[in-house]
Design an enzyme around this catalytic site. Structure first.
Site, PDB file in Angstrom:
ATOM      1  N   TYR A 164      45.051  45.092  35.102  1.00 42.10           N
ATOM      2  CA  TYR A 164      45.924  45.672  33.953  1.00 42.10           C
ATOM      3  C   TYR A 164      46.974  46.218  34.804  1.00 42.10           C
ATOM      4  O   TYR A 164      48.129  46.187  34.420  1.00 42.10           O
ATOM      5  CB  TYR A 164      45.397  46.739  33.085  1.00 42.10           C
ATOM      6  CG  TYR A 164      44.484  46.242  32.149  1.00 42.10           C
ATOM      7  CD1 TYR A 164      45.157  45.149  31.208  1.00 42.10           C
ATOM      8  CD2 TYR A 164      43.130  46.407  31.681  1.00 42.10           C
ATOM      9  CE1 TYR A 164      44.482  44.723  29.879  1.00 42.10           C
ATOM     10  CE2 TYR A 164      42.443  45.979  30.790  1.00 42.10           C
ATOM     11  CZ  TYR A 164      43.028  45.141  29.814  1.00 42.10           C
ATOM     12  OH  TYR A 164      42.509  44.776  28.893  1.00 42.10           O
ATOM     13  N   GLU A 254      18.980  36.285  26.712  1.00 43.92           N
ATOM     14  CA  GLU A 254      20.146  35.956  26.780  1.00 43.92           C
ATOM     15  C   GLU A 254      21.426  36.836  26.454  1.00 43.92           C
ATOM     16  O   GLU A 254      22.289  37.039  26.955  1.00 43.92           O
ATOM     17  CB  GLU A 254      20.401  34.580  26.474  1.00 43.92           C
ATOM     18  CG  GLU A 254      21.718  33.975  26.354  1.00 43.92           C
ATOM     19  CD  GLU A 254      21.753  32.521  25.707  1.00 43.92           C
ATOM     20  OE1 GLU A 254      23.042  32.050  25.629  1.00 43.92           O
ATOM     21  OE2 GLU A 254      20.783  31.959  25.513  1.00 43.92           O
ATOM     22  N   ASP A 306      18.809  30.605  24.244  1.00 42.65           N
ATOM     23  CA  ASP A 306      18.999  29.689  23.360  1.00 42.65           C
ATOM     24  C   ASP A 306      18.484  28.087  23.871  1.00 42.65           C
ATOM     25  O   ASP A 306      18.550  28.171  25.156  1.00 42.65           O
ATOM     26  CB  ASP A 306      20.329  29.652  23.180  1.00 42.65           C
ATOM     27  CG  ASP A 306      21.035  30.636  22.352  1.00 42.65           C
ATOM     28  OD1 ASP A 306      20.035  31.160  21.626  1.00 42.65           O
ATOM     29  OD2 ASP A 306      22.292  30.991  22.298  1.00 42.65           O
TER      30      ASP A 306
END
Length: 418
Positions: A164, A254, A306
């Site tokens: 930033y 996960e 997954d």
């Protein structure tokens, strides 16, 4: 639905009562004295700076050269374009003397930490005279100056805050997005021959841990992992001085959504485990904690992801490491971890709804298949995966508390893992 649950329960012989006798474990971790490392890094930065000044003083365009290691697994970007993809691959070879070591280098393709393919990338040169690598050179020098200041003042800051700060009118062209800072930090670590986490620019806290465990830090702060929604994993694992845990194993999840669902099912108490999530691709701190719990506390580690190529890739990163940090994978990889599920081979038997793989999935799948550590068992699952993928939620929604009360104990007790 009831028949499906009964099928999984047939081999579920581990009851909650058996976990009542879990022994509490604790370890004390010596405080690491980093004074000598800090001194060496300051000296290295000043040597690099002096070299650049010497280059400029004789009218030569400055350049940085460093080694990325030999025969490593490099990256193939599929989710975002190579940020330095226009860098020439035909750069003139140059030599840089660093700590009495001669490094002969050439330009590389920048790598993406979310995907891998077999490719030998050994050398890198970033040359200010080359238009396509000029911004990379400038960004690295800006960050090296910041790192030098942090080392001198013995302070830290987050990469996000630096990003930033760089998004001002003068330097915003250097950092179109956060990934530029992250990649440049890895390049600087290669240049200075150290780990990225030694450079005082830290990743924003990401991972979560939950269970009957407490972590004590060097400043005597105690992180209570029994709090609702899980506790944040400390950014600097080297600050951990003591861990107390009462658990049978570590279960790495996960993503955060499934992590929170397992907390709602009271999984840490029911299965007497420690839950960890890196919220997708794990950061360094999460991987270090998993490795510490495995090696220092001798806790088995199981990974639930997954049934898709990216889930498999995340599991492999925990076990074998990533090529972005190939030089420090020994500090991060947890080879004793085991893939618990969700297996592509289970989806039909469970009755989970699958969907076809996308082109991006297929690229990722091909990448995984080509890696040297992909064994026969994993390859078999990858072959089946080509028929269709599914998320953990496709399995967890079968019945209330299905993961905690049925699927997980069935898999662990039956030693059904890879």
């Amino acid at each position: 639905m009831q028949e499906r649950d009964e099928k999984f329960c047939e081999r579920t012989i581990v009851s909650t009562n058996q976990y009542l006798s879990v022994q509490e474990k604790s370890i004390e971790i010596p405080i690491v004295d980093n004074k000598e490392l800090k001194k060496n890094l300051i000296a290295r930065i000043e040597a690099v700076t002096l070299k650049i000044i010497e280059q400029i003083s004789v009218g030569q365009a400055p350049y940085l050269s460093y080694s990325n290691g030999q025969n490593v697994i490099s990256k193939l970007s599929v989710r975002e374009k190579n940020v330095y993809s226009k860098c020439s691959g035909d750069l003139q070879r140059k030599t840089m003397f660093f700590n009495d070591t001669v490094i002969d280098l050439a330009e590389e393709q920048t790598i993406n930490d979310e995907d891998t393919s077999q490719k030998s990338t050994e050398k890198t040169t970033v040359d200010f005279a080359i238009n396509s690598s000029r911004n990379k050179f400038v960004l690295m020098m800006v960050m090296i100056a910041e790192i030098h200041h942090l080392l001198l003042t013995n302070t830290t800051r987050t990469r996000r805050s630096l990003y930033y700060d760089l998004k001002n009118e003068t330097t915003k062209y250097l950092v179109p997005h956060q990934g530029y800072v992250d990649r440049a930090l890895n390049d600087i670590a290669n240049l200075l021959e150290c780990a990225p986490w030694d450079l005082r620019l830290l990743a924003t806290t990401k991972g979560l841990v939950a269970g009957n465990m407490a972590i004590t830090l060097v400043d005597n702060q105690v992180i209570d992992c029994t709090i609702p929604s899980g506790a944040q994993i400390p950014q600097i694992i080297s600050n951990v001085t003591y861990i107390r845990a009462k658990a049978e194993f570590v279960l790495v999840i996960e993503k955060d959504a499934v992590f929170q669902k397992l907390l709602e099912e009271n999984c840490p108490r029911v299965l007497r485990c420690i839950l960890v999530t890196g919220k997708g691709y794990p950061d360094v701190a999460t991987r270090m904690l998993v490795k510490m719990l495995s090696e220092k506390m001798s806790l088995p580690v199981y990974i639930l992801v997954d049934a898709d190529p990216f889930g498999v890739d995340i599991m492999l990163i925990y076990r074998f490491g990533s090529s972005t940090l190939c030089k420090v994978n020994e500090s991060l990889a947890c080879p004793n971890a085991r893939w618990l599920g969700i297996y592509p081979s289970e989806l039909v038997a469970i009755g989970a709804k699958t969907i076809p793989l996308t082109e991006t999935d297929l690229v990722k799948l091909k990448s995984i298949e080509s890696r040297s550590y992909t064994n026969e068992a994993i390859s078999k699952q990858l072959t089946i995966l080509r028929k269709g993928k599914a998320e953990i939620e496709a399995v967890s929604s079968f019945s209330k508390n299905f993961l905690t009360e049925t699927y997980l104990p069935y898999k662990i007790n039956g030693q059904d893992y890879i």
